[in-house]
Design a protein around this motif. Structure first.
Motif, PDB file in Angstrom:
ATOM      1  N   VAL A   1      -9.650   6.192  -1.926  1.00  0.00           N
ATOM      2  CA  VAL A   1      -9.515   5.786  -0.761  1.00  0.00           C
ATOM      3  C   VAL A   1      -8.072   5.442  -0.621  1.00  0.00           C
ATOM      4  CG1 VAL A   1     -10.543   3.985   0.794  1.00  0.00           C
ATOM      5  CG2 VAL A   1     -11.997   5.999  -0.649  1.00  0.00           C
ATOM      6  N   GLU A   2      -8.127   3.630  -1.657  1.00  0.00           N
ATOM      7  CA  GLU A   2      -6.805   3.658  -1.982  1.00  0.00           C
ATOM      8  C   GLU A   2      -5.808   4.157  -1.906  1.00  0.00           C
ATOM      9  OE1 GLU A   2      -9.098  -1.161  -3.098  1.00  0.00           O
ATOM     10  OE2 GLU A   2      -8.235   1.199  -4.890  1.00  0.00           O
ATOM     11  N   ALA A   3      -6.013   5.483  -3.229  1.00  0.00           N
ATOM     12  CA  ALA A   3      -4.579   6.374  -3.586  1.00  0.00           C
ATOM     13  C   ALA A   3      -4.223   6.426  -2.311  1.00  0.00           C
ATOM     14  CB  ALA A   3      -5.223   6.684  -4.965  1.00  0.00           C
ATOM     15  N   PHE A   4      -5.323   7.752  -1.702  1.00  0.00           N
ATOM     16  CA  PHE A   4      -4.935   9.143  -0.958  1.00  0.00           C
ATOM     17  C   PHE A   4      -4.907   8.888   0.675  1.00  0.00           C
ATOM     18  CE2 PHE A   4      -5.920  10.801  -4.649  1.00  0.00           C
ATOM     19  CZ  PHE A   4      -4.780  11.407  -5.021  1.00  0.00           C
TER      20      PHE A   4
ATOM     21  N   VAL B   1       1.170  -1.093   0.251  1.00  0.00           N
ATOM     22  CA  VAL B   1      -0.327  -0.115   0.116  1.00  0.00           C
ATOM     23  C   VAL B   1       1.113   1.436   0.150  1.00  0.00           C
ATOM     24  CG1 VAL B   1      -1.782   1.258   1.399  1.00  0.00           C
ATOM     25  CG2 VAL B   1      -1.939  -0.772   0.776  1.00  0.00           C
ATOM     26  N   THR B   2       1.777   1.191   0.231  1.00  0.00           N
ATOM     27  CA  THR B   2       3.054   2.289   0.426  1.00  0.00           C
ATOM     28  C   THR B   2       4.050   2.443  -0.277  1.00  0.00           C
ATOM     29  OG1 THR B   2       3.862   1.695   2.436  1.00  0.00           O
ATOM     30  CG2 THR B   2       1.982   2.699   3.239  1.00  0.00           C
ATOM     31  N   THR B   3       3.963   1.510  -1.222  1.00  0.00           N
ATOM     32  CA  THR B   3       4.916   1.141  -2.438  1.00  0.00           C
ATOM     33  C   THR B   3       5.071   2.596  -3.492  1.00  0.00           C
ATOM     34  OG1 THR B   3       3.898  -0.610  -3.610  1.00  0.00           O
ATOM     35  CG2 THR B   3       5.662  -0.769  -1.897  1.00  0.00           C
ATOM     36  N   SER B   4       5.602   2.723  -4.196  1.00  0.00           N
ATOM     37  CA  SER B   4       5.855   4.303  -5.334  1.00  0.00           C
ATOM     38  C   SER B   4       4.701   2.882  -6.362  1.00  0.00           C
ATOM     39  CB  SER B   4       7.285   4.204  -5.833  1.00  0.00           C
ATOM     40  OG  SER B   4       7.912   3.387  -6.348  1.00  0.00           O
ATOM     41  N   ARG B   5       5.247   1.751  -6.323  1.00  0.00           N
ATOM     42  CA  ARG B   5       4.035   1.284  -7.463  1.00  0.00           C
ATOM     43  C   ARG B   5       2.929   1.601  -7.311  1.00  0.00           C
ATOM     44  NH1 ARG B   5       4.966  -4.859  -9.418  1.00  0.00           N
ATOM     45  NH2 ARG B   5       3.542  -4.968 -11.035  1.00  0.00           N
ATOM     46  N   TRP B   6       1.921   0.691  -6.255  1.00  0.00           N
ATOM     47  CA  TRP B   6       0.897   0.969  -5.415  1.00  0.00           C
ATOM     48  C   TRP B   6       0.514   2.677  -6.300  1.00  0.00           C
ATOM     49  CZ3 TRP B   6      -2.752  -2.171  -3.329  1.00  0.00           C
ATOM     50  CH2 TRP B   6      -4.102  -1.639  -2.688  1.00  0.00           C
ATOM     51  N   ALA B   7       1.150   4.309  -5.514  1.00  0.00           N
ATOM     52  CA  ALA B   7       0.577   5.223  -5.716  1.00  0.00           C
ATOM     53  C   ALA B   7       0.378   5.371  -7.880  1.00  0.00           C
ATOM     54  CB  ALA B   7       1.767   6.433  -5.571  1.00  0.00           C
TER      55      ALA B   7
ATOM     56  N   LEU C   1      -2.044   6.736   4.323  1.00  0.00           N
ATOM     57  CA  LEU C   1      -1.818   7.618   5.568  1.00  0.00           C
ATOM     58  C   LEU C   1      -2.014   6.649   6.486  1.00  0.00           C
ATOM     59  CD1 LEU C   1      -3.733  10.457   4.557  1.00  0.00           C
ATOM     60  CD2 LEU C   1      -0.957  10.121   4.483  1.00  0.00           C
ATOM     61  N   ILE C   2      -3.050   6.135   7.059  1.00  0.00           N
ATOM     62  CA  ILE C   2      -3.285   4.840   7.862  1.00  0.00           C
ATOM     63  C   ILE C   2      -2.744   3.610   7.801  1.00  0.00           C
ATOM     64  CG2 ILE C   2      -5.353   6.586   8.109  1.00  0.00           C
ATOM     65  CD1 ILE C   2      -7.309   4.302   6.835  1.00  0.00           C
ATOM     66  N   ALA C   3      -2.366   3.282   7.241  1.00  0.00           N
ATOM     67  CA  ALA C   3      -1.515   1.592   6.446  1.00  0.00           C
ATOM     68  C   ALA C   3      -0.613   1.548   8.270  1.00  0.00           C
ATOM     69  CB  ALA C   3      -0.696   1.298   5.617  1.00  0.00           C
ATOM     70  N   ALA C   4       0.455   2.526   9.022  1.00  0.00           N
ATOM     71  CA  ALA C   4       1.006   1.765  10.051  1.00  0.00           C
ATOM     72  C   ALA C   4      -0.005   2.424  11.662  1.00  0.00           C
ATOM     73  CB  ALA C   4       1.517   2.654  10.032  1.00  0.00           C
ATOM     74  N   SER C   5      -1.411   2.561  11.172  1.00  0.00           N
ATOM     75  CA  SER C   5      -2.440   3.123  12.500  1.00  0.00           C
ATOM     76  C   SER C   5      -3.217   2.030  12.986  1.00  0.00           C
ATOM     77  CB  SER C   5      -2.269   4.249  12.687  1.00  0.00           C
ATOM     78  OG  SER C   5      -3.022   5.044  11.819  1.00  0.00           O
ATOM     79  N   SER C   6      -4.108   1.380  11.924  1.00  0.00           N
ATOM     80  CA  SER C   6      -4.843   1.192  11.584  1.00  0.00           C
ATOM     81  C   SER C   6      -4.779  -0.014  10.758  1.00  0.00           C
ATOM     82  CB  SER C   6      -6.205   1.933  10.824  1.00  0.00           C
ATOM     83  OG  SER C   6      -6.326   2.225  12.135  1.00  0.00           O
TER      84      SER C   6
ATOM     85  N   GLN D   1      -6.950  -3.783   5.393  1.00  0.00           N
ATOM     86  CA  GLN D   1      -6.579  -5.553   5.032  1.00  0.00           C
ATOM     87  C   GLN D   1      -7.513  -5.124   4.434  1.00  0.00           C
ATOM     88  OE1 GLN D   1      -3.701  -7.024   4.427  1.00  0.00           O
ATOM     89  NE2 GLN D   1      -5.061  -8.337   3.243  1.00  0.00           N
ATOM     90  N   SER D   2      -8.697  -5.206   5.901  1.00  0.00           N
ATOM     91  CA  SER D   2     -10.229  -5.342   5.468  1.00  0.00           C
ATOM     92  C   SER D   2     -10.637  -4.140   3.916  1.00  0.00           C
ATOM     93  CB  SER D   2     -10.763  -5.353   6.995  1.00  0.00           C
ATOM     94  OG  SER D   2     -10.750  -5.773   7.389  1.00  0.00           O
ATOM     95  N   PHE D   3      -9.912  -3.250   3.476  1.00  0.00           N
ATOM     96  CA  PHE D   3     -10.738  -2.799   3.120  1.00  0.00           C
ATOM     97  C   PHE D   3      -9.951  -3.380   1.693  1.00  0.00           C
ATOM     98  CE2 PHE D   3     -11.356   0.742  -0.406  1.00  0.00           C
ATOM     99  CZ  PHE D   3     -12.699   1.720   0.182  1.00  0.00           C
ATOM    100  N   LEU D   4      -8.658  -3.827   1.362  1.00  0.00           N
ATOM    101  CA  LEU D   4      -8.578  -4.887   0.733  1.00  0.00           C
ATOM    102  C   LEU D   4      -8.447  -5.748  -0.086  1.00  0.00           C
ATOM    103  CD1 LEU D   4      -4.623  -4.320   1.624  1.00  0.00           C
ATOM    104  CD2 LEU D   4      -5.770  -3.136  -0.552  1.00  0.00           C
TER     105      LEU D   4
END
Length: 259
Positions: free
Chosen positions: A124-127, A66-72, A131-136, A141-144
């Motif tokens: 949502v997936e892009a922005f 989710v936090t990779t440049s390829r994802w973006a 931002l919340i991958a580390a905190s939530s 993962q459920s959203f994915l």
């Protein structure tokens, strides 16, 4: 509630109830501005090719990606795709309006709703997810998992319906728009058949792993690009006729019957 009979009075297969909309530069009510048709056809082609490209380079839908440049990059392209898709789909529908009957109208509406849904969830997936991958991580993962068919660890409430709804809009919309294109006989009928068949491929490949199910997007993307290119060609071919009928300075006016 109003009378719905006129909507369903179009024959599913058969002759046109109205002539197709002409792709010209005239102001007649039965005409489509040639620039809109050309640019709309180009937009549909770009959307179809982007749809294929995104599936080909999409990373695995895991918390780590989710936090990779390829994802973006992938999700930036995915957000652009519905914009071109809506413009292109509108141009395609306008070109064969009336002649495509109620399948064409219904398919256009359903596919447009699908594109809007794609844009909303991609935002949502892009922005938001990065931002919340580390905190939530549980929520991310459920959203994915929403579109993979696998249940996530968190209950996302009404969002859980997004996956089935997206699939329904995609398949019914593509099937009906393809049938409408076949009925209209304005754009290539084989492209309409290809679109209708491609819309049902997700059912066939549903037994495959989610990552491999993306191959079903290739025929759909090619069908959309095919229709877009055909529309672009049609409107490009109409330009000489329109230009030759345009009144030049110093020339006599055309007879009223030719206007």
């Amino acid at each position: 509630m109003g009378n719905l009979a006129p909507l369903f009075s179009y024959p599913l297969i058969g002759t046109h109830t109205r002539p197709p909309v002409a792709c010209t530069g005239s102001s007649d009510m039965n005409s489509q501005p040639a620039p809109f048709g050309r640019w709309g056809g180009l937009a549909a082609t770009v959307a179809g090719l982007l749809f294929i490209l995104v599936q080909a380079i999409h990373p695995a839908e895991t918390l780590a990606t989710v936090t990779t440049s390829r994802w973006a990059l992938v999700h930036a392209l995915t957000m652009v795709m519905p914009l071109f898709g809506l413009l292109g789909l509108t141009a395609l529908h306008t070109r064969q309006a009336g002649a495509a009957g109620w399948p064409g109208v219904t398919g256009y509406i359903l596919l447009s709703l699908w594109l809007i849904l794609v844009a909303a969830f991609t935002f949502v997936e892009a922005f938001i997810l990065p931002l919340i991958a580390a905190s939530s991580p549980g929520f991310v993962q459920s959203f994915l998992e929403l579109f993979s068919g696998r249940p996530g660890e968190m209950d996302l409430g009404v969002l859980a319906a997004a996956g089935p709804l997206s699939g329904l809009l995609y398949m019914l919309g593509g099937l009906l728009f393809g049938l409408g294109t076949v009925q209209a006989r304005v754009l290539p009928r084989p492209a309409g058949v290809s679109l209708a068949v491609s819309a049902l491929l997700p059912v066939v490949v549903s037994v495959l792993p989610h990552a491999m199910q993306r191959v079903a997007a290739v025929p759909m993307g090619l069908s959309l690009a095919w229709l877009g290119y055909a529309l672009w060609q049609d409107c490009q071919a109409d330009l000489p006729a329109v230009t030759s009928l345009a009144r030049q300075p110093g020339e006599a006016s055309l007879p009223e019957a030719l206007r």
